[in-house]
Design a protein around this motif. Structure first.
Motif, PDB file in Angstrom:
ATOM      1  N   ALA A 176      -3.056  12.375  -5.154  1.00  0.00           N
ATOM      2  CA  ALA A 176      -3.619  13.494  -5.270  1.00  0.00           C
ATOM      3  C   ALA A 176      -2.963  14.198  -6.396  1.00  0.00           C
ATOM      4  CB  ALA A 176      -3.762  14.610  -4.039  1.00  0.00           C
ATOM      5  N   LEU A 177      -3.805  14.282  -7.755  1.00  0.00           N
ATOM      6  CA  LEU A 177      -3.020  14.830  -8.881  1.00  0.00           C
ATOM      7  C   LEU A 177      -2.857  16.401  -8.706  1.00  0.00           C
ATOM      8  CD1 LEU A 177      -4.641  12.658 -11.405  1.00  0.00           C
ATOM      9  CD2 LEU A 177      -2.574  12.185 -10.314  1.00  0.00           C
ATOM     10  N   LYS A 201       0.896  -1.344  -0.016  1.00  0.00           N
ATOM     11  CA  LYS A 201       0.029  -0.028  -0.141  1.00  0.00           C
ATOM     12  C   LYS A 201       0.897   1.428  -0.062  1.00  0.00           C
ATOM     13  CE  LYS A 201      -3.395  -2.374   2.795  1.00  0.00           C
ATOM     14  NZ  LYS A 201      -4.405  -2.407   4.084  1.00  0.00           N
ATOM     15  N   VAL A 202       0.617   2.108  -0.856  1.00  0.00           N
ATOM     16  CA  VAL A 202       1.316   3.338  -1.100  1.00  0.00           C
ATOM     17  C   VAL A 202       0.396   4.510  -1.076  1.00  0.00           C
ATOM     18  CG1 VAL A 202       2.966   4.782  -2.278  1.00  0.00           C
ATOM     19  CG2 VAL A 202       3.288   2.238  -2.205  1.00  0.00           C
ATOM     20  N   TYR A 203      -0.246   4.846   0.320  1.00  0.00           N
ATOM     21  CA  TYR A 203      -1.274   5.798   0.319  1.00  0.00           C
ATOM     22  C   TYR A 203      -0.793   7.114   0.405  1.00  0.00           C
ATOM     23  CZ  TYR A 203      -4.656   1.862   1.264  1.00  0.00           C
ATOM     24  OH  TYR A 203      -5.259   0.787   1.133  1.00  0.00           O
ATOM     25  N   ASP A 204      -1.202   8.051  -0.395  1.00  0.00           N
ATOM     26  CA  ASP A 204      -1.300   9.569  -0.314  1.00  0.00           C
ATOM     27  C   ASP A 204      -2.140  10.242   0.891  1.00  0.00           C
ATOM     28  OD1 ASP A 204      -0.244  12.140  -0.621  1.00  0.00           O
ATOM     29  OD2 ASP A 204      -0.938  12.307  -2.684  1.00  0.00           O
ATOM     30  N   SER A 205      -1.621  11.176   1.221  1.00  0.00           N
ATOM     31  CA  SER A 205      -2.713  11.857   2.227  1.00  0.00           C
ATOM     32  C   SER A 205      -3.958  12.514   1.417  1.00  0.00           C
ATOM     33  CB  SER A 205      -1.904  13.031   3.049  1.00  0.00           C
ATOM     34  OG  SER A 205      -2.761  13.503   4.027  1.00  0.00           O
ATOM     35  N   LEU A 206      -4.848  11.985   1.442  1.00  0.00           N
ATOM     36  CA  LEU A 206      -6.283  12.085   0.702  1.00  0.00           C
ATOM     37  C   LEU A 206      -7.287  12.865   2.004  1.00  0.00           C
ATOM     38  CD1 LEU A 206      -6.613   9.508  -1.783  1.00  0.00           C
ATOM     39  CD2 LEU A 206      -5.208  11.565  -1.838  1.00  0.00           C
ATOM     40  N   PRO A 207      -7.925  13.727   1.569  1.00  0.00           N
ATOM     41  CA  PRO A 207      -9.171  14.093   2.202  1.00  0.00           C
ATOM     42  C   PRO A 207     -10.411  13.133   1.901  1.00  0.00           C
ATOM     43  CG  PRO A 207      -8.825  15.721   0.476  1.00  0.00           C
ATOM     44  CD  PRO A 207      -7.736  14.750   0.245  1.00  0.00           C
ATOM     45  N   LEU A 208     -11.418  13.501   2.741  1.00  0.00           N
ATOM     46  CA  LEU A 208     -12.835  12.644   2.088  1.00  0.00           C
ATOM     47  C   LEU A 208     -13.116  12.859   0.827  1.00  0.00           C
ATOM     48  CD1 LEU A 208     -14.746  13.042   5.463  1.00  0.00           C
ATOM     49  CD2 LEU A 208     -13.174  11.180   4.552  1.00  0.00           C
ATOM     50  N   VAL A 209     -13.540  11.925  -0.080  1.00  0.00           N
ATOM     51  CA  VAL A 209     -13.878  12.214  -1.280  1.00  0.00           C
ATOM     52  C   VAL A 209     -15.266  11.873  -1.685  1.00  0.00           C
ATOM     53  CG1 VAL A 209     -13.412  11.187  -3.724  1.00  0.00           C
ATOM     54  CG2 VAL A 209     -11.713  11.177  -2.082  1.00  0.00           C
ATOM     55  N   TYR A 212      -8.067  19.234  -7.870  1.00  0.00           N
ATOM     56  CA  TYR A 212      -9.476  18.752  -8.060  1.00  0.00           C
ATOM     57  C   TYR A 212      -9.549  17.295  -8.337  1.00  0.00           C
ATOM     58  CZ  TYR A 212     -10.004  23.620  -9.269  1.00  0.00           C
ATOM     59  OH  TYR A 212      -9.787  24.863  -9.102  1.00  0.00           O
ATOM     60  N   TRP A 213      -8.418  16.618  -8.709  1.00  0.00           N
ATOM     61  CA  TRP A 213      -8.329  15.176  -9.121  1.00  0.00           C
ATOM     62  C   TRP A 213      -7.685  14.322  -8.278  1.00  0.00           C
ATOM     63  CZ3 TRP A 213     -11.682  13.375 -12.994  1.00  0.00           C
ATOM     64  CH2 TRP A 213     -12.388  14.285 -13.807  1.00  0.00           C
ATOM     65  N   LEU A 214      -7.676  13.021  -8.082  1.00  0.00           N
ATOM     66  CA  LEU A 214      -7.171  11.867  -7.351  1.00  0.00           C
ATOM     67  C   LEU A 214      -7.047  10.802  -8.397  1.00  0.00           C
ATOM     68  CD1 LEU A 214      -8.626   9.545  -5.874  1.00  0.00           C
ATOM     69  CD2 LEU A 214      -9.876  11.661  -5.126  1.00  0.00           C
ATOM     70  N   ALA A 215      -5.764  10.090  -7.960  1.00  0.00           N
ATOM     71  CA  ALA A 215      -5.614   8.594  -8.899  1.00  0.00           C
ATOM     72  C   ALA A 215      -5.601   7.556  -7.956  1.00  0.00           C
ATOM     73  CB  ALA A 215      -4.709   8.785  -9.837  1.00  0.00           C
ATOM     74  N   PRO A 255     -12.753  12.839  -9.594  1.00  0.00           N
ATOM     75  CA  PRO A 255     -12.676  14.110  -8.865  1.00  0.00           C
ATOM     76  C   PRO A 255     -12.784  14.298  -7.370  1.00  0.00           C
ATOM     77  CG  PRO A 255     -14.692  14.044 -10.005  1.00  0.00           C
ATOM     78  CD  PRO A 255     -13.898  12.891 -10.267  1.00  0.00           C
ATOM     79  N   PHE A 256     -12.330  15.294  -6.642  1.00  0.00           N
ATOM     80  CA  PHE A 256     -12.456  15.040  -5.193  1.00  0.00           C
ATOM     81  C   PHE A 256     -14.142  15.494  -4.915  1.00  0.00           C
ATOM     82  CE2 PHE A 256      -8.005  15.872  -4.738  1.00  0.00           C
ATOM     83  CZ  PHE A 256      -7.691  14.703  -3.802  1.00  0.00           C
ATOM     84  N   LYS A 257     -14.577  16.349  -6.058  1.00  0.00           N
ATOM     85  CA  LYS A 257     -16.134  16.499  -5.781  1.00  0.00           C
ATOM     86  C   LYS A 257     -16.884  16.610  -7.001  1.00  0.00           C
ATOM     87  CE  LYS A 257     -15.445  19.844  -1.804  1.00  0.00           C
ATOM     88  NZ  LYS A 257     -15.922  21.130  -1.115  1.00  0.00           N
ATOM     89  N   ILE A 258     -17.820  15.923  -6.990  1.00  0.00           N
ATOM     90  CA  ILE A 258     -18.600  15.919  -8.353  1.00  0.00           C
ATOM     91  C   ILE A 258     -19.580  16.993  -8.577  1.00  0.00           C
ATOM     92  CG2 ILE A 258     -20.381  14.339  -9.398  1.00  0.00           C
ATOM     93  CD1 ILE A 258     -19.224  11.886  -8.047  1.00  0.00           C
TER      94      ILE A 258
END
Length: 583
Positions: free
Chosen positions: A500-501, A453-461, A504-507, A575-578
């Motif tokens: 987090a790209l 697992k290589v997790y980035d620090s992501l907010p809630l999506v 606005y976007w994450l992968a 996207p983080f927000k639709i």
């Protein structure tokens, strides 16, 4: 029709003359050639038979002579020398038959003979008689020999006798006769070649006569063609030109001028009528084709939409039922587990109190009754004290494990989050991995699959969490299937990366080090009902529905990058927000 009749008669008479000249010339050539070929065939047949009989006679005599020459070397091998003697007698019988055939051939007075009949017959008789005397001497020596009671000296004597026969004047006479017969054979072969030349001359004469008659026929046919060109060929050329132009250019307004009342005029009228009919039918057909294409396209679109909708409805209903079942099981299991988990601490506290009381009793009561001492000894109080704490701790760990599994099932199903809400994607991935944990363990054909697992620090999506978890499940299950197909992989690995790209976007990238996917299969991965798995192991809907979830529901993208022998990576971008996102 009088003019039509004149055209017909001109053509008929002209070609009749041409055919008659060609037929007569060919017949004459065949008659003349047949005469010469008959003579040539007779000579060729006699020459072939003569060469064949002489060759067979000479070869048989040489074979018999060779058997006689091999006898001295086989004196000490009785079976071999007796077999050689039998073969010698068989060759002599064959030579005798061939001599009779040659005498009959000479008596038939053939057209060609290699030499004078009497000389040839005397040569053959001399050859045969000398060979018979030679073989008779060998045969007598071998047959009269006492093989059962022979000594080495007698065998040597037999060897010397056979050597003397082989070196006798008879053998030398056979060689001279063989040379003389070979000269006769050369003359016979020359006659054979000459008879073939006679046949070729006859065939050449036949070809010459046929060619001359053919040239005359061609000249007459050319004259007839020239005379009939103006009456037939030019009008037919006009008709052909109009027909080809109408066919190539689809110009159905063209018409052929009609002049006269002969067959060509009738043909022109028929072609004009045909062009007009084709024009009408073409217009009707074009309208029908346009209507059919429109209906076909509409039906294909409808059918495709129905199939896709049906598959999605079936899958959605199945996933909904599965989610309800999972949530129900999680709820039913969660209540008793919470009860057990909540009471474990109280049970541990009460048991600790009892153990303290027991220790206090043991320190205060120094002389217990014999019954208490016997019972304490049989129960092994010290072992019970140490083991009871371990039992309670294992019960606590087990209930915590069950609670984490139930929580993962609830997170994966997300029945309480069917709407688009903020969610922790890492929790969804972890819950999916927990559900697939049994498939990740070591199997008989492969080692345990390692998860990196290589997790980035992501907010809630902001997403449809249950559906996104379904996408994770499909991709991870396919990766496990790929690794199951590669038993020689020393360390099967699945790597999960989140990133987090931008703002606005994450992968999310899920990679495996499996066998990879061929390029032709990659092009159809997201097509509905397309699968490379065996019947009953795949429906071809998993990646298709995943594509719809990411593309349509979340306005994102899902791509596949695979190299044969190295592995496959599925990358999901959302996207983080639709809400409020512009497509």
């Amino acid at each position: 029709m009088s003019r039509a009749g004149r055209i017909y008669q001109k053509i008929g008479y002209g070609y009749l003359v041409a055919i008659g000249v060609g037929f007569c010339g060919t017949l004459l050539g065949m008659v003349v050639a047949d005469y010469y070929q008959g003579r040539g065939l007779a000579q060729l047949a006699d020459a072939n038979e003569q060469v064949h009989l002489l060759f067979d006679f000479r070869d048989g005599a040489i074979a018999a002579q060779r058997h006689g020459l091999q006898m001295p070397t086989l004196v000490r091998d009785r079976p071999s020398i007796e077999a050689e003697a039998v073969q010698l007698q068989e060759q002599m019988q064959r030579v005798q038959v061939l001599l009779a055939d040659l005498q009959a051939f000479i008596a038939s007075r053939p057209s060609w003979l290699a030499t004078e009949p009497q000389r040839l017959e005397n040569l053959l008789l001399a050859y045969y008689n000398t060979l018979a005397a030679y073989t008779q001497a060998i045969h007598f020596s071998v047959q009269e020999f006492d093989w059962d009671n022979s000594t080495d000296a007698e065998l040597e004597e037999l060897h010397a006798t056979l050597e003397a026969i082989a070196a006798s004047e008879q053998n030398r006479q056979l060689n001279r006769l063989n040379l003389e017969l070979t000269e006769v054979l050369k003359i016979a072969q020359t006659q054979q070649a000459q008879s073939g030349e006679v046949m070729e001359e006859a065939q050449g004469l036949e070809k010459l006569i046929v060619i001359l008659s053919g040239l005359c026929s061609v000249a007459i046919a050319l004259l007839v063609a020239y005379r009939t060109t103006r009456a037939i060929a030019l009008p037919l050329g006009n008709i052909t030109q109009v027909a080809q132009q109408a066919a190539n250019e689809a110009n159905f307004q063209l018409r052929v001028p009609v002049t006269g009342d002969d067959e060509i005029a009738c043909l022109a009228q028929s072609l004009n009528f045909l062009i007009e009919s084709v024009s009408i039918r073409t217009q009707e057909l074009q309208k029908a084709v346009a209507l059919a294409e429109s209906q076909t396209q509409h039906l294909q679109q409808t059918l495709s939409l129905l199939q896709e909708t049906q598959s999605q409805l079936i899958h959605s209903e199945k996933m909904s039922s599965l989610g309800q079942m999972v949530a129900g099981i999680a709820h039913e299991v969660n209540n008793p587990i919470n009860f057990v988990y909540g009471n474990v601490n109280y049970a541990q506290r009460h048991i600790n109190d009892l153990l303290q009381l027991l220790e206090l009793y043991q320190t205060q009561v120094t002389n217990p009754s014999p019954e208490i001492e016997d019972l304490a000894e049989s129960l092994d109080i010290e072992f019970v004290k140490s083991d009871l704490a371990k039992l309670l701790n294992s019960m606590k760990v087990g209930t915590e494990r069950i609670r984490s599994i139930v929580l993962s099932l609830r997170i994966f199903s997300r029945l309480d989050e069917a709407d688009c809400k903020p969610a922790n994607l890492h929790e969804g991935i972890d819950s999916t991995l927990l559900i697939l944990g049994n498939r990740l363990k070591a199997q008989a054909h492969r080692p345990e699959i390692k998860i990196v697992k290589v997790y980035d620090s992501l907010p809630l999506v902001e997403c449809y969490a249950g559906q996104v978890n379904q996408v994770f499940m499909n991709i991870l299950a396919n990766a496990i299937d790929a690794l199951d197909e590669q038993p020689d992989n020393p360390q099967p690995t699945i790597t999960i990366r989140t990133e987090a790209l931008d703002e606005y976007w994450l992968a999310i990238a899920i990679s495996d080090n499996g066998p990879g996917i061929p390029e032709n299969v990659q092009k159809r991965l997201f097509d509905p009902f397309y699968t490379t798995k065996a019947v009953g192991k795949g429906t071809g809907l998993g990646l298709s529905i995943s594509y719809k979830i990411i593309k349509d529901k979340h306005r994102g993208s899902i791509t596949c990058n695979s190299t044969l022998g190295k592995g496959t990576t599925f990358t999901v971008k959302i996207p983080f927000k639709i809400t409020g996102l512009m497509v």
